[in-house]
Design a protein around this motif. Sequence first.
Motif, short mmCIF file in Angstrom:
data_model
loop_
_atom_site.label_atom_id
_atom_site.label_comp_id
_atom_site.label_asym_id
_atom_site.label_seq_id
_atom_site.Cartn_x
_atom_site.Cartn_y
_atom_site.Cartn_z
N PRO A 29 2.75 16.99 -13.44
CA PRO A 29 2.42 15.64 -12.97
C PRO A 29 0.93 15.50 -12.61
N SER A 30 0.35 16.53 -12.04
CA SER A 30 -1.08 16.47 -11.71
C SER A 30 -1.93 16.36 -12.97
N TYR A 31 -1.57 17.08 -13.99
CA TYR A 31 -2.30 17.03 -15.25
C TYR A 31 -2.17 15.67 -15.91
N GLN A 32 -0.98 15.08 -15.87
CA GLN A 32 -0.78 13.77 -16.47
C GLN A 32 -1.62 12.71 -15.75
N ASN A 33 -1.68 12.76 -14.42
CA ASN A 33 -2.50 11.82 -13.67
C ASN A 33 -3.99 12.05 -13.97
N TYR A 34 -4.37 13.29 -14.12
CA TYR A 34 -5.76 13.62 -14.46
C TYR A 34 -6.16 13.02 -15.81
N THR A 35 -5.29 13.13 -16.80
CA THR A 35 -5.63 12.59 -18.12
C THR A 35 -5.71 11.06 -18.09
N LEU A 36 -4.85 10.40 -17.30
CA LEU A 36 -4.95 8.95 -17.17
C LEU A 36 -6.25 8.54 -16.51
N SER A 123 -27.48 -11.08 3.73
CA SER A 123 -28.39 -12.21 3.95
C SER A 123 -29.72 -11.75 4.54
N THR A 124 -29.78 -10.53 5.06
CA THR A 124 -31.03 -10.06 5.67
C THR A 124 -31.95 -9.37 4.68
N ASP A 125 -31.41 -8.48 3.86
CA ASP A 125 -32.28 -7.74 2.94
C ASP A 125 -31.96 -7.96 1.47
N GLY A 126 -30.93 -8.73 1.15
CA GLY A 126 -30.60 -9.04 -0.23
C GLY A 126 -29.90 -7.94 -1.00
N LYS A 127 -29.55 -6.85 -0.33
CA LYS A 127 -28.83 -5.77 -1.01
C LYS A 127 -27.39 -6.18 -1.27
N ILE A 128 -26.87 -5.65 -2.38
CA ILE A 128 -25.50 -5.96 -2.76
C ILE A 128 -24.60 -4.76 -2.51
N THR A 129 -23.47 -5.02 -1.87
CA THR A 129 -22.43 -4.00 -1.74
C THR A 129 -21.24 -4.48 -2.57
N TRP A 130 -20.53 -3.53 -3.15
CA TRP A 130 -19.44 -3.85 -4.07
C TRP A 130 -18.10 -3.45 -3.46
N THR A 131 -17.13 -4.32 -3.61
CA THR A 131 -15.75 -4.03 -3.20
C THR A 131 -14.93 -3.81 -4.47
N VAL A 132 -14.21 -2.68 -4.52
CA VAL A 132 -13.39 -2.35 -5.67
C VAL A 132 -11.94 -2.74 -5.37
N SER A 133 -11.34 -3.46 -6.31
CA SER A 133 -9.93 -3.82 -6.17
C SER A 133 -9.31 -3.85 -7.56
N GLY A 134 -8.10 -4.34 -7.64
CA GLY A 134 -7.40 -4.41 -8.92
C GLY A 134 -6.20 -3.49 -8.95
N SER A 135 -5.50 -3.52 -10.07
CA SER A 135 -4.28 -2.72 -10.17
C SER A 135 -4.57 -1.24 -10.40
N CYS A 136 -5.84 -0.86 -10.57
CA CYS A 136 -6.17 0.56 -10.70
C CYS A 136 -5.95 1.27 -9.37
N LYS A 137 -5.87 0.53 -8.28
CA LYS A 137 -5.66 1.11 -6.95
C LYS A 137 -4.19 1.27 -6.60
N THR A 138 -3.31 0.64 -7.36
CA THR A 138 -1.90 0.58 -6.96
C THR A 138 -0.96 1.26 -7.95
N ARG A 139 -1.44 2.16 -8.73
CA ARG A 139 -0.60 2.83 -9.73
C ARG A 139 0.31 3.84 -9.04
N THR A 140 1.54 3.95 -9.52
CA THR A 140 2.51 4.86 -8.89
C THR A 140 2.11 6.33 -9.08
N ALA A 141 1.42 6.65 -10.15
CA ALA A 141 0.99 8.04 -10.38
C ALA A 141 -0.23 8.39 -9.57
N GLY A 142 -0.74 7.45 -8.81
CA GLY A 142 -1.95 7.66 -8.02
C GLY A 142 -3.02 6.71 -8.50
N PRO A 143 -4.00 6.40 -7.64
CA PRO A 143 -5.04 5.45 -8.04
C PRO A 143 -5.90 6.00 -9.17
#
Length: 145
Positions: A29-36, A123-143
Amino acid sequence: MKNLQKGFTLIELMIVVAIIGILAAVAIPSYQNYTLKAKFTDVVSAAGGLKTGIEVCAAAGNCGSNGTVSGVTAGSNDVPALPAASGMLGSISVNGAGVITATAVTTNGLNGETYILTPAMSSTDGKITWTVSGSCKTRTAGPLC
């Protein structure tokens, strides 16, 4: 005359087989999740160019101000054109607010998982931070991301 033992007993062989079975039950199972995860890397890397382009566009003042990303158009203002679907990437899009949505193919063990990057500009320095979401986080075999 001494009778020397040659080879392994049945019990010893059964113990070795049991140990191999236990190791296989954990490793497969670990190998299968690794390949995905390795396949999904193609989707994540396709979004990387757009992510960098949006950051450059925002830093130049062409894609937003006052802590808001806006006016993002793929193929202009330092934002690269959308990459074509290839490999494990099914499709990719970017909206005016800079939200990048990359979708995996529905073959090779992937089921059309999405990788969504949402920018938030300081708003102070104009830097962008990114939030990651989507179904890649909710997979049953692991994110995947």
